[in-house]
Design a protein around this motif. Structure first.
Motif, PDB file in Angstrom:
ATOM      1  N   ASP A 210       0.822  -1.221   0.000  1.00  0.00           N
ATOM      2  CA  ASP A 210       0.000   0.000   0.000  1.00  0.00           C
ATOM      3  C   ASP A 210       0.850   1.264   0.000  1.00  0.00           C
ATOM      4  OD1 ASP A 210       0.911  -0.046   2.603  1.00  0.00           O
ATOM      5  OD2 ASP A 210      -1.057  -0.452   3.487  1.00  0.00           O
ATOM      6  N   ASP A 211       2.180   1.101   0.069  1.00  0.00           N
ATOM      7  CA  ASP A 211       3.092   2.244   0.012  1.00  0.00           C
ATOM      8  C   ASP A 211       4.451   1.725  -0.455  1.00  0.00           C
ATOM      9  OD1 ASP A 211       5.003   4.279   0.614  1.00  0.00           O
ATOM     10  OD2 ASP A 211       3.647   5.153   2.102  1.00  0.00           O
ATOM     11  N   CYS A 212       4.769   1.935  -1.724  1.00  0.00           N
ATOM     12  CA  CYS A 212       6.002   1.399  -2.297  1.00  0.00           C
ATOM     13  C   CYS A 212       7.237   1.960  -1.598  1.00  0.00           C
ATOM     14  CB  CYS A 212       6.050   1.704  -3.790  1.00  0.00           C
ATOM     15  SG  CYS A 212       7.550   1.146  -4.618  1.00  0.00           S
ATOM     16  N   ALA A 215       7.802   0.436   1.785  1.00  0.00           N
ATOM     17  CA  ALA A 215       8.265  -0.946   1.678  1.00  0.00           C
ATOM     18  C   ALA A 215       9.753  -0.989   1.330  1.00  0.00           C
ATOM     19  CB  ALA A 215       7.449  -1.697   0.632  1.00  0.00           C
ATOM     20  N   VAL A 216      10.176  -0.108   0.416  1.00  0.00           N
ATOM     21  CA  VAL A 216      11.588  -0.047   0.041  1.00  0.00           C
ATOM     22  C   VAL A 216      12.447   0.382   1.226  1.00  0.00           C
ATOM     23  CG1 VAL A 216      13.264   1.201  -1.397  1.00  0.00           C
ATOM     24  CG2 VAL A 216      11.161   0.298  -2.417  1.00  0.00           C
ATOM     25  N   GLU A 217      12.004   1.404   1.940  1.00  0.00           N
ATOM     26  CA  GLU A 217      12.760   1.872   3.106  1.00  0.00           C
ATOM     27  C   GLU A 217      12.906   0.765   4.143  1.00  0.00           C
ATOM     28  OE1 GLU A 217      10.543   5.219   4.406  1.00  0.00           O
ATOM     29  OE2 GLU A 217      11.093   6.473   2.680  1.00  0.00           O
ATOM     30  N   THR A 218      11.841   0.002   4.367  1.00  0.00           N
ATOM     31  CA  THR A 218      11.893  -1.096   5.328  1.00  0.00           C
ATOM     32  C   THR A 218      12.865  -2.173   4.862  1.00  0.00           C
ATOM     33  OG1 THR A 218       9.592  -0.691   5.983  1.00  0.00           O
ATOM     34  CG2 THR A 218      10.534  -2.831   6.551  1.00  0.00           C
ATOM     35  N   PRO A 248      15.703 -12.058  -5.744  1.00  0.00           N
ATOM     36  CA  PRO A 248      15.052 -10.889  -6.337  1.00  0.00           C
ATOM     37  C   PRO A 248      13.535 -10.956  -6.185  1.00  0.00           C
ATOM     38  CG  PRO A 248      15.726 -12.423  -8.053  1.00  0.00           C
ATOM     39  CD  PRO A 248      16.213 -12.991  -6.757  1.00  0.00           C
ATOM     40  N   PHE A 249      12.931  -9.807  -5.976  1.00  0.00           N
ATOM     41  CA  PHE A 249      11.480  -9.690  -5.954  1.00  0.00           C
ATOM     42  C   PHE A 249      11.146  -8.234  -6.212  1.00  0.00           C
ATOM     43  CE2 PHE A 249      12.669  -8.440  -1.732  1.00  0.00           C
ATOM     44  CZ  PHE A 249      11.677  -7.619  -1.233  1.00  0.00           C
ATOM     45  N   ALA A 250       9.880  -7.936  -6.387  1.00  0.00           N
ATOM     46  CA  ALA A 250       9.465  -6.565  -6.632  1.00  0.00           C
ATOM     47  C   ALA A 250       8.243  -6.245  -5.789  1.00  0.00           C
ATOM     48  CB  ALA A 250       9.164  -6.343  -8.112  1.00  0.00           C
ATOM     49  N   VAL A 251       8.076  -4.970  -5.494  1.00  0.00           N
ATOM     50  CA  VAL A 251       6.881  -4.493  -4.796  1.00  0.00           C
ATOM     51  C   VAL A 251       6.218  -3.432  -5.658  1.00  0.00           C
ATOM     52  CG1 VAL A 251       7.711  -5.024  -2.477  1.00  0.00           C
ATOM     53  CG2 VAL A 251       8.259  -2.805  -3.501  1.00  0.00           C
ATOM     54  N   ILE A 252       4.901  -3.377  -5.602  1.00  0.00           N
ATOM     55  CA  ILE A 252       4.167  -2.396  -6.390  1.00  0.00           C
ATOM     56  C   ILE A 252       2.930  -1.947  -5.623  1.00  0.00           C
ATOM     57  CG2 ILE A 252       2.901  -4.213  -7.647  1.00  0.00           C
ATOM     58  CD1 ILE A 252       2.958  -2.283 -10.106  1.00  0.00           C
TER      59      ILE A 252
END
Length: 265
Positions: A210-212, A215-218, A248-252
């Motif tokens: 719900d917040d890219c 999530a990246v910062e975490t 590897p993975f991605a978040v969106i």
């Protein structure tokens, strides 16, 4: 839950040398909780988001001198895993793990396409796959990353009956596979300048958040690494990451979109 059409992504799991570390990382980044490890099935541990099954992690099998590279494996649905395995061979792929029964849960095999992409096939029994999709903390999309697109483009439609359309974009070679009711899987070329030779072809699994940026910062705070992004797109704000064990993975965030959807041909 009815069985999904053949070729539909239905599950994902990953093998980690430090399974407990993986649980801590994804628990913080994606909000997962975990069931007790299933000792009968090699300490396979299912992940949940809000009580719904979304993925699983597993340690290497005992006796493995060199544990495999950590990577998320995407499983595609099949009504008959043995028949699918035969089509994989006929289309030039390799069956790495022969079809096998997994208790009452279902049957599976692991395969590799002619371009080197490893994926799974799942014939459901009592385990029907994802219980939550497209919502924060769950699977939402996946892309085949390959250096030999012509091989992948021929293989996956031959095995799973996909239709195929190419994105109208002069800057990226991107194709979408569909089953008539909408897209189910993407195919992206791995540019030589962006991917060192030692990085094998793989399937990039996207998890919704719900917040890219959060999530990246975490992920970075927990020793993950950002490979690309965060970046806005018509599909959502996304980023490609490596977890602390190199998977590897991605978040969106599909709720934050920018620009018009690209055309297909």
């Amino acid at each position: 839950m009815a069985s999904r059409p053949e070729g539909t992504p239905v599950w994902t799991d990953a093998m980690f040398t430090d399974a407990e570390g993986a649980e801590a990382f994804y628990g913080d980044v994606l909000g997962w909780t975990f069931a007790e490890a299933s000792t009968e099935f090699g300490d396979y541990t299912q992940a949940y988001k809000d009580g719904k099954a979304v993925a699983a992690v597993v340690p290497p099998m005992p006796g493995q001198d060199t544990p495999p590279r950590s990577a998320w494996c995407l499983y595609l649905s099949s009504p008959d895993v043995a028949a699918t395995a035969e089509r994989i061979r006929e289309a030039g792929g390799t069956v790495l793990m022969e079809p096998m029964r997994v208790g009452e849960f279902g049957s599976m095999c692991i395969a590799r396409d002619p371009s080197g992409v490893v994926f799974g096939v799942w014939q459901s029994g009592t385990h029907r796959g994802f219980e939550r999709e497209g919502e924060p903390g769950s699977y939402i999309w996946a892309e085949v990353f390959t250096r030999e697109p012509e091989k992948a483009d021929a293989f996956f439609p031959a095995v799973f009956g996909y239709g195929s359309k190419k994105m109208k974009d002069d800057h990226v070679d991107y194709r979408v596979f569909d089953l008539g009711g909408g897209p189910v899987l993407g195919r992206m070329v791995m540019p030589a300048g962006d991917f060192p030779p030692e990085v094998p072809p793989y399937v990039q699994v996207y998890f919704a958040v719900d917040d890219c940026d959060r999530a990246v910062e975490t992920a970075e705070r927990l020793s993950g690494r950002t490979v690309f992004g965060p970046m806005d797109s018509p599909f959502g704000r996304f980023a490609a990451l490596l977890d602390p064990q190199g998977a590897p993975f991605a978040v969106i965030d599909p709720g934050t979109t920018t620009g018009d959807m690209p055309g297909m041909e």
